[in-house]
Design a protein around this motif. Structure first.
Motif, short mmCIF file in Angstrom:
data_model
loop_
_atom_site.label_atom_id
_atom_site.label_comp_id
_atom_site.label_asym_id
_atom_site.label_seq_id
_atom_site.Cartn_x
_atom_site.Cartn_y
_atom_site.Cartn_z
N THR A 136 0.84 -1.09 0.15
CA THR A 136 0.03 0.40 -0.04
C THR A 136 1.21 1.20 -0.19
O THR A 136 0.67 2.15 -0.56
CB THR A 136 -1.23 -0.38 1.10
N THR A 137 1.79 1.05 0.30
CA THR A 137 2.49 2.55 0.86
C THR A 137 3.53 2.70 -0.47
O THR A 137 3.77 3.70 -0.70
CB THR A 137 3.81 1.94 2.56
N MET A 138 4.05 1.41 -1.34
CA MET A 138 4.50 1.86 -2.24
C MET A 138 3.62 1.87 -4.02
O MET A 138 4.16 2.68 -4.28
CB MET A 138 5.09 0.19 -2.80
N SER A 139 2.47 2.26 -3.17
CA SER A 139 1.42 2.10 -4.58
C SER A 139 1.41 4.17 -4.35
O SER A 139 0.79 4.87 -4.68
CB SER A 139 -0.10 1.48 -4.07
N GLU A 140 0.68 4.29 -2.89
CA GLU A 140 1.37 5.59 -2.31
C GLU A 140 2.31 6.21 -3.10
O GLU A 140 2.39 7.25 -3.68
CB GLU A 140 0.59 5.88 -1.19
N LYS A 182 16.18 6.88 -14.99
CA LYS A 182 15.57 5.36 -14.56
C LYS A 182 16.06 5.61 -12.81
O LYS A 182 15.29 5.42 -11.59
CB LYS A 182 15.23 4.32 -14.97
N TYR A 183 17.60 5.82 -12.85
CA TYR A 183 17.49 5.97 -12.06
C TYR A 183 17.53 6.51 -10.44
O TYR A 183 16.86 6.03 -9.92
CB TYR A 183 19.30 5.34 -11.56
N LYS A 184 17.48 8.26 -11.13
CA LYS A 184 16.59 9.35 -10.69
C LYS A 184 15.55 8.81 -10.02
O LYS A 184 14.82 9.28 -8.55
CB LYS A 184 17.06 9.73 -11.29
N CYS A 185 14.99 7.96 -10.90
CA CYS A 185 13.67 7.85 -10.60
C CYS A 185 12.89 7.19 -9.29
O CYS A 185 12.20 7.43 -8.16
CB CYS A 185 12.94 7.68 -11.74
N LEU A 186 14.45 6.02 -9.27
CA LEU A 186 14.34 5.13 -8.34
C LEU A 186 15.00 5.96 -6.96
O LEU A 186 13.77 5.17 -6.02
CB LEU A 186 15.62 4.13 -8.58
N ARG A 188 14.20 8.84 -5.49
CA ARG A 188 12.87 9.86 -5.42
C ARG A 188 11.96 8.85 -4.86
O ARG A 188 11.49 8.73 -4.00
CB ARG A 188 12.40 10.36 -6.65
N LEU A 189 11.87 7.75 -5.85
CA LEU A 189 10.82 6.61 -5.56
C LEU A 189 10.92 5.84 -3.44
O LEU A 189 10.32 5.61 -2.66
CB LEU A 189 10.52 5.27 -5.95
N LYS A 190 12.29 5.51 -3.47
CA LYS A 190 12.82 4.90 -2.34
C LYS A 190 12.75 6.33 -1.04
O LYS A 190 11.92 5.56 -0.24
CB LYS A 190 14.14 4.76 -2.55
N LYS A 191 13.06 7.45 -1.35
CA LYS A 191 12.88 8.32 -0.89
C LYS A 191 11.50 8.28 -0.12
O LYS A 191 11.27 9.00 0.90
CB LYS A 191 13.23 9.28 -0.73
N LEU A 192 10.52 8.93 -0.73
CA LEU A 192 9.17 8.78 -0.51
C LEU A 192 8.39 7.50 -0.02
O LEU A 192 7.73 7.69 1.10
CB LEU A 192 8.04 8.77 -1.93
N PHE A 193 8.96 6.41 -0.53
CA PHE A 193 8.25 4.78 0.13
C PHE A 193 8.40 5.14 1.74
O PHE A 193 8.17 4.81 3.06
CB PHE A 193 9.10 3.66 -0.62
N PHE A 194 10.25 4.91 2.16
CA PHE A 194 10.37 5.66 3.63
C PHE A 194 9.59 6.46 4.16
O PHE A 194 9.71 6.65 5.41
CB PHE A 194 11.71 5.07 3.20
N THR A 195 9.80 7.35 4.18
CA THR A 195 9.03 8.28 4.22
C THR A 195 8.29 8.28 4.75
O THR A 195 7.13 8.05 5.95
CB THR A 195 8.91 9.87 3.12
#
Length: 202
Positions: A136-140, A182-186, A188-195
């Protein structure tokens, strides 16, 4: 204790056959399992302030926890299947009742299917809930990522598109530029996920 293909001595031959058939993808075995233990869970939920619909919701979720553990080879059993399902569904129903009440909840247990403790079901259910929370968090996080990152990552990881296809689709000059994006997007995604993951209540 049973893990993967090993079998506990506490399991009945019927339990062994059901687990083997479900592991092999036999849908009839899953349907048989559902019918076999439904009356037990229905009775439990109904005698603890629930409705028939409540019982169906809880039982379906409990069966799915069991099914996924069998299919991924991580199931551990120190009891019969019916005791395991009883423990999972009991936990699920207790969680629902607790969320609706400001006061403590005491459940009436069926002596025939107890004891429900020390079955391993509690840990399996918590693990399943944790996995659902991560998904759920990854989807958000993906929803907050924005374009073109969201479509780029979904294209590569979910739709299995090649970097060449993504390069053409998003108008990058070459595949290396697409990989860098793609790397830059990943990142950003990891930062959003863990936040978001850290902010969610346990």
């Amino acid at each position: 204790m049973s893990r993967g293909n090993s079998t506990s001595s506490s399991l009945t031959p019927t339990d062994d056959a059901l687990i083997a058939a479900i592991r092999d993808g036999d849908e009839r075995a899953l349907a048989h399992l559902y019918r076999l233990h439904w009356p037990m869970v229905s009775h439990f939920v109904l005698q603890n302030s629930g409705s028939e619909d409540d019982a169906q919701d809880v039982y379906q979720e409990g069966v799915m926890v069991f099914y996924e553990k069998v299919r991924d080879g991580s199931l551990e059993l120190s009891c019969q299947i019916k005791t395991y399902l009883y423990a999972v569904c009991r936990r699920l129903w207790l969680k629902r009742l607790t969320s609706k009440s400001r006061f403590g909840v005491r459940l009436l247990d069926d002596e025939e299917h107890g004891p429900y403790l020390n079955t391993g079901a509690e840990e399996d259910l918590l693990a399943a809930e944790e996995q659902d929370r991560r998904f759920t968090t990854m989807s958000e996080a993906l929803n907050h990522l924005g374009e073109p990152c969201r479509s780029l990552l979904e294209g590569f990881y979910l739709l299995d598109k090649s970097m060449q296809d993504l390069t053409a689709e998003f108008g990058y000059t070459n595949a290396d530029n697409a990989k860098n994006q793609k790397y830059k997007c990943l990142v950003r995604l990891k930062k959003l996920f863990f936040t978001h993951y850290k902010e969610e209540p346990i």
